[in-house]
Design a protein around this motif. Sequence first.
Motif, mmCIF file in Angstrom:
data_model
loop_
_atom_site.group_PDB
_atom_site.id
_atom_site.type_symbol
_atom_site.label_atom_id
_atom_site.label_comp_id
_atom_site.label_asym_id
_atom_site.label_seq_id
_atom_site.Cartn_x
_atom_site.Cartn_y
_atom_site.Cartn_z
ATOM 1 N N ILE A 106 0.820 -1.214 0.000
ATOM 2 C CA ILE A 106 0.000 0.000 0.000
ATOM 3 C C ILE A 106 0.860 1.273 0.000
ATOM 4 O O ILE A 106 0.374 2.371 -0.238
ATOM 5 C CB ILE A 106 -0.970 -0.027 1.197
ATOM 6 C CG1 ILE A 106 -2.159 0.882 0.927
ATOM 7 C CG2 ILE A 106 -0.268 0.331 2.499
ATOM 8 C CD1 ILE A 106 -3.365 0.577 1.722
ATOM 9 N N LEU A 107 2.170 1.104 0.234
ATOM 10 C CA LEU A 107 3.082 2.254 0.193
ATOM 11 C C LEU A 107 3.674 2.452 -1.208
ATOM 12 O O LEU A 107 4.419 3.405 -1.433
ATOM 13 C CB LEU A 107 4.203 2.066 1.220
ATOM 14 C CG LEU A 107 3.728 2.007 2.683
ATOM 15 C CD1 LEU A 107 4.880 1.738 3.626
ATOM 16 C CD2 LEU A 107 3.011 3.297 3.065
ATOM 17 N N ASP A 108 3.324 1.575 -2.143
ATOM 18 C CA ASP A 108 3.792 1.679 -3.537
ATOM 19 C C ASP A 108 2.745 2.434 -4.353
ATOM 20 O O ASP A 108 1.762 1.853 -4.831
ATOM 21 C CB ASP A 108 4.005 0.268 -4.102
ATOM 22 C CG ASP A 108 4.611 0.274 -5.503
ATOM 23 O OD1 ASP A 108 4.481 1.295 -6.205
ATOM 24 O OD2 ASP A 108 5.186 -0.759 -5.909
ATOM 25 N N ALA A 109 2.958 3.739 -4.502
ATOM 26 C CA ALA A 109 1.968 4.609 -5.146
ATOM 27 C C ALA A 109 1.679 4.195 -6.588
ATOM 28 O O ALA A 109 0.523 4.225 -7.037
ATOM 29 C CB ALA A 109 2.446 6.063 -5.098
ATOM 30 N N GLN A 110 2.719 3.812 -7.322
ATOM 31 C CA GLN A 110 2.539 3.396 -8.719
ATOM 32 C C GLN A 110 1.693 2.127 -8.808
ATOM 33 O O GLN A 110 0.814 2.014 -9.669
ATOM 34 C CB GLN A 110 3.904 3.147 -9.391
ATOM 35 C CG GLN A 110 4.746 4.400 -9.576
ATOM 36 C CD GLN A 110 4.082 5.406 -10.514
ATOM 37 O OE1 GLN A 110 3.350 5.035 -11.425
ATOM 38 N NE2 GLN A 110 4.320 6.681 -10.279
ATOM 39 N N ASN A 138 -1.049 2.934 8.006
ATOM 40 C CA ASN A 138 -2.396 3.422 8.307
ATOM 41 C C ASN A 138 -2.681 4.820 7.779
ATOM 42 O O ASN A 138 -3.792 5.090 7.323
ATOM 43 C CB ASN A 138 -2.645 3.383 9.814
ATOM 44 C CG ASN A 138 -2.672 1.971 10.364
ATOM 45 O OD1 ASN A 138 -2.500 1.003 9.629
ATOM 46 N ND2 ASN A 138 -2.872 1.836 11.658
ATOM 47 N N LEU A 139 -1.694 5.698 7.834
ATOM 48 C CA LEU A 139 -1.923 7.079 7.385
ATOM 49 C C LEU A 139 -1.398 7.324 5.975
ATOM 50 O O LEU A 139 -2.161 7.679 5.066
ATOM 51 C CB LEU A 139 -1.286 8.051 8.383
ATOM 52 C CG LEU A 139 -1.407 9.546 8.042
ATOM 53 C CD1 LEU A 139 -2.863 9.935 7.798
ATOM 54 C CD2 LEU A 139 -0.806 10.407 9.152
ATOM 55 N N LYS A 140 -0.105 7.081 5.774
ATOM 56 C CA LYS A 140 0.475 7.334 4.451
ATOM 57 C C LYS A 140 -0.158 6.425 3.396
ATOM 58 O O LYS A 140 -0.430 6.850 2.273
ATOM 59 C CB LYS A 140 1.991 7.111 4.501
ATOM 60 C CG LYS A 140 2.727 7.676 3.298
ATOM 61 C CD LYS A 140 4.234 7.527 3.471
ATOM 62 C CE LYS A 140 4.969 7.961 2.208
ATOM 63 N NZ LYS A 140 6.420 7.693 2.323
ATOM 64 N N ASN A 146 -1.949 7.633 0.049
ATOM 65 C CA ASN A 146 -1.540 7.099 -1.260
ATOM 66 C C ASN A 146 -2.740 6.593 -2.053
ATOM 67 O O ASN A 146 -2.858 6.821 -3.251
ATOM 68 C CB ASN A 146 -0.554 5.929 -1.082
ATOM 69 C CG ASN A 146 0.838 6.371 -0.687
ATOM 70 O OD1 ASN A 146 1.160 7.558 -0.743
ATOM 71 N ND2 ASN A 146 1.659 5.432 -0.271
ATOM 72 N N LEU A 147 -3.606 5.876 -1.349
ATOM 73 C CA LEU A 147 -4.775 5.274 -2.005
ATOM 74 C C LEU A 147 -5.765 6.345 -2.468
ATOM 75 O O LEU A 147 -6.341 6.240 -3.557
ATOM 76 C CB LEU A 147 -5.442 4.294 -1.044
ATOM 77 C CG LEU A 147 -6.452 3.303 -1.617
ATOM 78 C CD1 LEU A 147 -5.864 2.484 -2.769
ATOM 79 C CD2 LEU A 147 -6.966 2.367 -0.527
ATOM 80 N N LEU A 148 -5.949 7.372 -1.659
ATOM 81 C CA LEU A 148 -6.827 8.491 -2.060
ATOM 82 C C LEU A 148 -6.282 9.167 -3.319
ATOM 83 O O LEU A 148 -7.035 9.485 -4.252
ATOM 84 C CB LEU A 148 -6.950 9.513 -0.919
ATOM 85 C CG LEU A 148 -7.818 9.096 0.268
ATOM 86 C CD1 LEU A 148 -7.578 10.031 1.454
ATOM 87 C CD2 LEU A 148 -9.301 9.087 -0.099
ATOM 88 N N ALA A 152 -8.292 12.480 6.725
ATOM 89 C CA ALA A 152 -7.852 12.617 5.325
ATOM 90 C C ALA A 152 -8.941 12.133 4.369
ATOM 91 O O ALA A 152 -9.189 12.748 3.318
ATOM 92 C CB ALA A 152 -6.561 11.831 5.101
ATOM 93 N N VAL A 153 -9.607 11.032 4.736
ATOM 94 C CA VAL A 153 -10.677 10.468 3.893
ATOM 95 C C VAL A 153 -11.857 11.435 3.813
ATOM 96 O O VAL A 153 -12.383 11.713 2.729
ATOM 97 C CB VAL A 153 -11.130 9.089 4.436
ATOM 98 C CG1 VAL A 153 -12.400 8.618 3.740
ATOM 99 C CG2 VAL A 153 -10.019 8.066 4.265
#
Length: 373
Positions: A63-67, A101-103, A107-109, A165-166
Amino acid sequence: MPGWSCLVTGAGGFLGQRIVHLLVQEKDLEEVRVLDKVFRPETREEFFNLQTKTKVTVLEGDILDAQYLRRACQGISVVIHTAAVIDVLGFIPRHTILDVNLKGTQNLLEACVQASVPAFIYTSSFDVAGPNSYKEIVLNGHEEEQRESTWPDAYPYSKKMAEKAVIAANGRRLKDGGTLHTCALRPMYIYGEKSPFIYVRMIKALKNNGILKSAGKFSTANPVYVGNVAWAHILATKGLRDPKKSPSIQGQFYYISDDTPHQSYDDLNYTVSKKWGLRLDSSWSPPLPMLYWLAFLLETVSFLLRPIYNYRPPFNRHLVTMSNCVFTFSYKKAQRDLGYKPLFSWEEAREKTSQWIGSLVEQHKGTLNTKSQ
């Protein structure tokens, strides 16, 4: 609402699996993408063997891999984001919890904006609302009270900031010119078959002559069955996609409980396991104020030893507070806006959970028999 597709993060988890099982029963769902960092072989097999016409795509990624997230979101109609690191004892490094949990949520948003995904449902937690003191009493609380956790501990803080953030992302312009609509669900303590928390407690009890160690005897909680939490996510998905219902849901959060009676965590553990001979620990336990200050003392020792030794206390003030206070919430707002009603009664939920615990007891007996031979 013709042919749509859904991405579920944390799909290999306790709640994620249940959401996927309900999702594939939706007639117009063309594809569900199940995403997790790593799937257990039995979970992967379970997804492949689902009896459904819906296409099930298994994705393993960080989930930390934005691409990677952007590719996973391409062509998706709804994202259900359940992935999280749950740690209330501080065993996992703080930066890891904040990253996932946050980053990870941020990223997903962003991936939704870039891939033009119009709907986003976030699995939050009642922990973002507190309790901030074991003396606090909340009975049938509701969303209008605007409660907020003040704990600096990584888990409640990361979930609180991710939920903010959501909610803040609701109304963002998508790359294709559309609009992102978001909402958050705050389940109570989730129980049911395959609950990792109940599993650990039961295995410890079985190794301790069937005696259940206390998980919070002073509490009044309203636990919620996993099947009902999964159902709330399905209804939120339908609601955000429905032009009539969506405006009242956008940018909102909802407490998700059910008709499980208000009870202590100890009573819940006993109720679902007593059929199999498990029993509560009757030995003396310290009064709640003493327990709280003992936790403070252990945290201080841990802090002082940190430069030379990583001491992890068996409990902390946040856990003592959360496990021993009066903290219950109503699902009336979810009922009003989402049309939420529990799919499973308390009797059904209790029986299903108890039968699963029975299978653990049988496995344990089998293990003991093997060792003694």
